[in-house]
Enzyme design. Sequence first.
Site, PDB file in Angstrom:
ATOM      1  N   CYS A 128       0.843  -1.201   0.000  1.00 39.06           N
ATOM      2  CA  CYS A 128       0.000   0.000   0.000  1.00 39.06           C
ATOM      3  C   CYS A 128       0.873   1.244   0.000  1.00 39.06           C
ATOM      4  CB  CYS A 128      -0.935   0.009   1.213  1.00 39.06           C
ATOM      5  SG  CYS A 128      -2.033   1.446   1.274  1.00 39.06           S
ATOM      6  N   CYS A 131      -0.568   4.134   2.082  1.00 37.69           N
ATOM      7  CA  CYS A 131      -0.370   3.964   3.524  1.00 37.69           C
ATOM      8  C   CYS A 131       1.074   4.217   3.940  1.00 37.69           C
ATOM      9  CB  CYS A 131      -0.758   2.544   3.949  1.00 37.69           C
ATOM     10  SG  CYS A 131      -2.371   1.972   3.408  1.00 37.69           S
ATOM     11  N   ASP A 132       2.009   3.610   3.210  1.00 34.43           N
ATOM     12  CA  ASP A 132       3.394   3.538   3.670  1.00 34.43           C
ATOM     13  C   ASP A 132       4.388   4.390   2.898  1.00 34.43           C
ATOM     14  OD1 ASP A 132       2.530   1.682   5.544  1.00 34.43           O
ATOM     15  OD2 ASP A 132       2.908  -0.022   4.221  1.00 34.43           O
TER      16      ASP A 132
END
Length: 298
Positions: A128, A131-132
């Site tokens: 992701c 997300c990261d």
Amino acid sequence: MLDLVIIGGSSAGTAAAIYAARRGLNFKVITKDFNGELATSGEIGNWPGIPQTNGIELAQKFREHMEFLKVAIDEFVEIEKIEKKEGFFDINNGVYQAKTVIIATGSHPRELGIPGEKEFRNKGVSYCTTCDGPIFAGKVVATIGGGNSVLESALMLADLCKKVYVINKNPQFKGEAVLIQNLQAKPNVEIIYSAMTKEVVGNEFVDGLSYELKAKSYKLSVDGIFVHIGMIANSGMAPSDMAKNNFEEIIINQNCETNIPGLYAAGDVTNMAYKQNPIAAGQGVIALLSAVGYLNRL
């Protein structure tokens, strides 16, 4: 006979459960793996009201909220079969019976299946970028795939990272032309076509990967690796006549209704446009409110 069974305990399932508890429904949450993919996420900075957290911490908050509302949870239970009977749903051959069902089982990323991938998940390997990606600001990363997902990943990373390698096993991208053009214009992006990623390497964290191109092996030194080769919807338990798309995602309308009355779906298991926790939570609420409307009409 329950009013409702919610299958899944991550963002969509938790949001649906909170609203169900507040409405006083007779319901139960059933989950194989509490909070699913969420619990494996790294840093999370897109959950409203919580500037910085991680998957494990947010998953624990979800559990605490449900426990506060005294939600009945059957954990470590895998739902294998849902059948529509006359006026109710039969789940796992009579183990559960409910007037309505919300499927919120999410999806899981398709893996490369190469050495080092599992060992370095959340230690440099991510599925992701949204997300990261910010974790790797100013660093060197690689993102792997051949469609729109990897193009969007690479464009985001190009604005954050010092250097971005894009590894595509195909001789060209399958995504939108405008995304390809925008990516090719990025000076810090290097695209490697017709390359097969072979191994993730590192010590405590990722420090590189190897790939094969024209029968020769190469190694890249990278701090992070993002894998975007597709997602697999966890929809195997759905009735055989449920409408799905080519990715096995359950097809829903704007009210999270499926083609089977009384059966709803929310979150990443559906054909929703973006796979993000806040969106999944919102869909969980929509699915619950739609289920309440259905129950009121019974």
